[in-house]
Write an enzyme that holds these catalytic residues in place. Structure first.
Site, short mmCIF file in Angstrom:
data_model
loop_
_atom_site.label_atom_id
_atom_site.label_comp_id
_atom_site.label_asym_id
_atom_site.label_seq_id
_atom_site.Cartn_x
_atom_site.Cartn_y
_atom_site.Cartn_z
N GLU A 36 0.84 -1.20 0.00
CA GLU A 36 0.00 0.00 0.00
C GLU A 36 0.88 1.24 0.00
O GLU A 36 1.67 1.46 0.91
CB GLU A 36 -0.93 0.00 1.21
CG GLU A 36 -1.70 1.29 1.41
CD GLU A 36 -2.48 1.75 0.19
OE1 GLU A 36 -2.27 2.89 -0.24
OE2 GLU A 36 -3.28 0.96 -0.35
N GLY A 118 3.91 -0.38 -5.14
CA GLY A 118 4.12 -1.66 -5.81
C GLY A 118 4.13 -1.52 -7.32
O GLY A 118 3.31 -0.79 -7.89
N ALA A 185 -23.71 16.13 -10.09
CA ALA A 185 -24.84 15.78 -9.21
C ALA A 185 -24.93 14.28 -8.99
O ALA A 185 -26.01 13.69 -9.00
CB ALA A 185 -26.15 16.31 -9.80
N GLU A 207 -24.75 20.43 -12.98
CA GLU A 207 -24.73 19.10 -13.57
C GLU A 207 -24.91 19.19 -15.08
O GLU A 207 -25.80 19.88 -15.58
CB GLU A 207 -25.84 18.23 -12.96
CG GLU A 207 -26.10 16.92 -13.66
CD GLU A 207 -24.89 16.01 -13.76
OE1 GLU A 207 -24.63 15.47 -14.86
OE2 GLU A 207 -24.18 15.84 -12.74
N VAL A 241 -19.45 23.32 -17.11
CA VAL A 241 -18.43 24.25 -16.62
C VAL A 241 -17.29 24.25 -17.64
O VAL A 241 -16.73 23.20 -17.96
CB VAL A 241 -17.91 23.82 -15.24
CG1 VAL A 241 -16.79 24.75 -14.78
CG2 VAL A 241 -19.04 23.81 -14.22
N ASP A 316 -12.15 -1.25 -8.50
CA ASP A 316 -12.37 -0.11 -9.39
C ASP A 316 -11.53 -0.12 -10.65
O ASP A 316 -11.81 0.64 -11.58
CB ASP A 316 -12.10 1.20 -8.64
CG ASP A 316 -13.19 1.54 -7.63
OD1 ASP A 316 -14.13 0.74 -7.47
OD2 ASP A 316 -13.09 2.61 -6.98
N HIS A 448 -43.25 -4.29 14.29
CA HIS A 448 -44.00 -3.02 14.29
C HIS A 448 -43.75 -2.29 15.60
O HIS A 448 -43.76 -2.91 16.66
CB HIS A 448 -45.49 -3.31 14.14
CG HIS A 448 -46.36 -2.09 14.26
ND1 HIS A 448 -46.50 -1.19 13.24
CD2 HIS A 448 -47.12 -1.62 15.30
CE1 HIS A 448 -47.31 -0.22 13.62
NE2 HIS A 448 -47.70 -0.47 14.89
#
Length: 469
Positions: A36, A118, A185, A207, A241, A316, A448
């Site tokens: 890491e 790494g 957004a 957005e 933008v 990811d 409930h």
């Protein structure tokens, strides 16, 4: 140069994907190392993402409740004052405790933790460059790339982490801005915008698309935007933008309609750029084993295997939702493949959550997707306004929505806009994992009074027998 070490698995990246891969590898008896570069485990999620943002969301919710709600329920206290330094310290204390917990998990599962950067040097070879510049060489049977993602930059808007920040900078602002402009957004922008709005900032969201939260069911997103607007958010949709200019006074953003048109200027104290995230693969040495990323920067895989033998990728850096819990599922499956077991992830059942107030959660298909696919479906809905617990707690915004097959009643998707939505989506995940019908859930007794009764009532609604509204 230190002496070369040999492993069964070397994992590059210590986030939720990487550290869960390490835990599972240790459980299965594989000699494992995790690298890491941050110098502390936990990745973006624990250090500058999921966890610190939830700490600030929680603290800011309490601040807003003390400011506005306490007196309405009979709690009379002096108007609260914000100690932002202490709030940030509490956030960091929580983060530190969590990262130390991950280090403990590495020791518990006999995983070698190597702080440093790494890099893949060749087949079965990884180097680790420590912060002091020293380099250690590792040999391994398997390499797992779990390096996660980074904020996507916006051309013409340079992040300085002072006046123009990304999600990392927005978690550590030294003062509450008078006017915060959020570019994007999506989930990250709306969560962080919520934090600073509650603490006193005016928040404007810009957005490019003509709607908020792409990927969310359109009906839910429309109602969600109305709720946020009622809370004080301002939205400029269908707007891009084009440039940003900083000065001692603040930031001047140049805007124009997404479809083209006259330019306008929007002034802000701080601008948060939150237009998404991109895979982090820079400097990993992918070229040394012949791996090429696709046009969007993702590493192509087949059941987590890359084009290079013995090299795997998860989280990811591969396609799929960029979510910590998705990375965890990838991690377990990939390690189980390495160990000769059968790994599996059902990407149709990865839930999403927006941790605003109210929260939004969903799993499975949206109504938009079912319409586009020509699927015949039925809808069951139930408003939190009619839920006893939500009403008593003054948390009545939102609703639950079930989507089920018109003939078989098999549930295609569940969408919740309301209090504790992220906690309640789990039962929908379980229901759908077992191929359940809306009637299956509708006939299961729920306690409930609880908010979860709204989920059951929405399931009843698919067949038209909602009983509490």
């Amino acid at each position: 140069m230190s002496q070369e070490q040999s492993f069964d698995v070397v994992i590059i990246g210590g986030g939720p994907g990487g550290y869960n891969a390490a835990v599972r590898a240790g459980q299965l008896g594989l000699k494992t190392a995790i690298i890491e570069s941050r110098g502390v485990l936990g990745g973006t999620c624990l250090n500058v993402g999921c966890m610190p943002s939830k700490a600030l969301l929680h603290a800011s919710e309490l601040f807003e409740a003390a400011t506005h709600e306490f007196k309405t329920i009979g709690i009379e206290v002096p108007a609260p004052t914000l100690n932002l330094v202490q709030m940030m310290k509490a956030k960091q204390d929580s983060v530190t405790a969590l990262t130390k917990g991950v280090e403990f998990l590495m020791k518990k599962n006999k995983v070698t933790y190597l702080p440093g950067f790494g890099k893949i040097e060749g087949a079965g070879k990884v180097s680790v460059t420590a912060q002091d510049g020293s380099v250690q060489q590792l040999t391994t049977k398997n390499i797992v790339i779990a390096t996660g993602s980074e904020p996507t930059p916006l051309p013409g808007v340079a992040v300085d982490q002072k006046q123009i920040v990304d999600s990392t900078g927005a978690l550590s602002l030294p003062t509450v801005p008078k006017h915060l402009v959020v570019v994007g957004a999506g989930i990250i922008g709306l969560e962080l915008g919520s934090v600073w709005r509650r603490l006193g900032a005016k928040v404007t969201v810009v957005e490019f698309l003509d709607r908020i939260t792409p990927g969310m069911d359109t009906e839910v997103a429309t109602q969600f935007q109305k709720i946020l607007t009622k809370q004080g958010f301002e939205f400029k949709l269908g707007t891009k933008v084009t440039a940003a200019k900083t000065s001692a006074k603040g930031v001047a953003l140049s805007l124009e309609a997404a479809k083209g048109g006259n330019a306008e200027t929007l002034e802000a104290d701080v601008v948060l750029v939150a237009i998404g995230r991109r895979p982090f693969t820079s400097g990993l040495g992918l070229e040394n084993v012949g791996i090429a990323t696709d046009q969007r920067g993702f590493i192509p895989t087949d059941h987590f295997k890359t084009s290079a033998p013995g090299v795997w990728a998860i989280g990811d850096v591969i396609t799929g939702p960029m979510l910590a819990h998705k990375a965890e599922e990838d991690a377990v499956a990939a390690i189980e493949f390495i160990a000769g077991k059968a790994g599996h992830v059902d990407y149709d059942l990865v839930p999403s959550v927006v941790y605003t107030f109210p929260e939004v959660s969903w799993v499975g298909k949206t109504e938009d997707q079912l319409k586009a696919a020509g699927v015949q479906y039925k809808v069951g809905k139930f408003p939190f306004m009619a839920n006893s617990r939500a009403k008593i707690n003054h948390e009545t915004d939102g609703f639950v929505k079930f989507l089920a097959d018109a003939k078989t009643d098999r549930v295609y998707g569940v969408h919740i806009l309301g209090p504790q939505a992220g906690e309640m989506i789990g039962e929908a995940c379980v229901l759908m994992a077992f191929g359940g019908a809306s009637e299956d859930l509708a006939r299961i007794c729920h306690p409930h009074p609880t908010r979860s009764e709204a989920v059951r009532q929405a399931a009843m609604g698919v067949e038209g027998w909602t009983m509490q509204a």
